[in-house]
Design an enzyme around this catalytic site. Structure first.
Site: not given
Ligand code: A2R
Length: 311
Positions: A271, A269, A222, A144, A251
């Protein structure tokens, strides 16, 4: 002035801006639950169910951080309450943390630094050789906003980039629909998905075994995404080579087994924890709350609430 409930800490700059427009109440003190219209919180504390139930007139919960798995968004949406987070402003910082963890793991900088500082260099001679961090196959789990920033920074290290997400993207990297398949194909996995039930223990023993005795697992997402007990076993057995972790399941508790391993790098933590990025995150939190006061709309709603952001 409207009443704002503060959960956890906020920065001085946030307090200064918020105090101009809200009466701030701290959770833990007596607060007038019925009067609360806005909540400020963070990704760790979220909004406890009891607070959500008590603050029936709350319209917005603004969270400091991009991950919002500690907030029950379904419950918020069901009552028409907006939840906001701080996407994008921390992409580069978290990506830098991931890269630093990878470099530190490959190049043994922590033990090298101790070697220099302790006098071991003069006493015992040169530090042992390390492994190159260049030309590695790196699998990004979650491509993402932050995952893409990690991929961009990895170019400097001539990485062969792979990724696993639920839906394939139009990017020049190798896509794996199956996470175990990706683990078999790469030297390193960097976890950067959201937390929450959908990703709980996505990185399990099968993934670790596929990554293998020379493989490295890096987690900047996480703690819940990685099965921590399975990780300890895999590292103890030598089925997984290395781990570099900024996040943990409970944590601030870190399993003592991990603390005693020399093939593991541990961070508390941090980051996004720089002055610059935390200031940007704090400003975005406040912008969301003030925008709601002024226009009825927020700046960065979480996707689940976007349809409620109509003003
Ligand atoms: O699966 P997709 O196509 O929705 O891609 C999202 C991916 N993602 C997953 N990949 C595999 N299995 C899953 N169950 C799954 N759920 C989500 O994670 C997407 O590529 C990525 C999340 O990207 P963003 O929503 O843009 O989040 P960002 O800003 O990169 O932050 C990610 C996480 C935060 O939620 C905090 O927990 C941490 O980084 O700081």
């Amino acid at each position: 002035m409207p009443d704002l409930l503060q959960i956890g800490g906020i920065t001085d700059d946030m307090r200064t801006r918020l105090a101009e427009r809200f009466t701030i109440h701290q959770m833990g003190d007596d607060y007038p639950a019925d009067a609360i219209t806005h909540i400020v919180t963070n990704g760790h504390d979220g909004v406890p169910a009891a607070v959500l139930a008590a603050c029936q007139n709350a319209k917005v919960a603004a969270s400091y951080g991009v991950g919002y798995d500690a907030i029950d968004t379904d419950a918020c949406v069901a009552r028409g309450m907006l939840v906001t987070h701080t996407p994008d402003v921390l992409n580069e910082e978290v990506a830098t943390t991931a890269i630093m963890l990878m470099l530190t793991t490959y190049r043994n900088f922590l033990s090298d630094e101790a070697h220099a500082r302790s006098g071991a260099w003069e006493r015992d001679g040169n530090a042992p050789l390390s492994r190159s961090a260049d030309n590695r196959a790196v699998g990004i789990l979650g491509l993402g906003r932050i995952g893409q920033a990690i991929a961009d920074k990895l170019k400097a290290f001539n990485a062969d980039i792979h990724y696993h997400t639920r839906s394939e993207r139009d990017v020049p990297y190798t896509y794996h629909a199956n996470l175990v398949d990706m683990a078999r194909a790469v030297d390193v996995i960097i976890c950067i998905t959201p937390g929450g039930p959908a990703t709980k223990h996505l990185v399990n023993a099968d993934v670790m075994d596929a990554l293998g005795p020379d493989g490295t697992l890096i987690n900047v997402s996480r703690g819940s995404v990685v099965d921590e007990a399975a990780l300890v076993s895999a590292l103890q057995d030598g089925r997984l080579g290395y781990a570099a972790l900024d996040v943990f399941e409970e944590e601030p508790r870190i399993p003592s087994a991990l603390k005693s391993m020399s093939n593991v790098v541990l961070l508390p933590h941090v980051g996004s924890a720089t002055h610059e990025t935390r200031a940007a995150m704090g400003n975005l939190v406040v912008d969301n709350l003030l925008s709601h006061l002024d226009t009825g709309r927020v700046v960065t709603p979480v996707p689940e609430c976007a349809h409620l952001n109509t003003g």
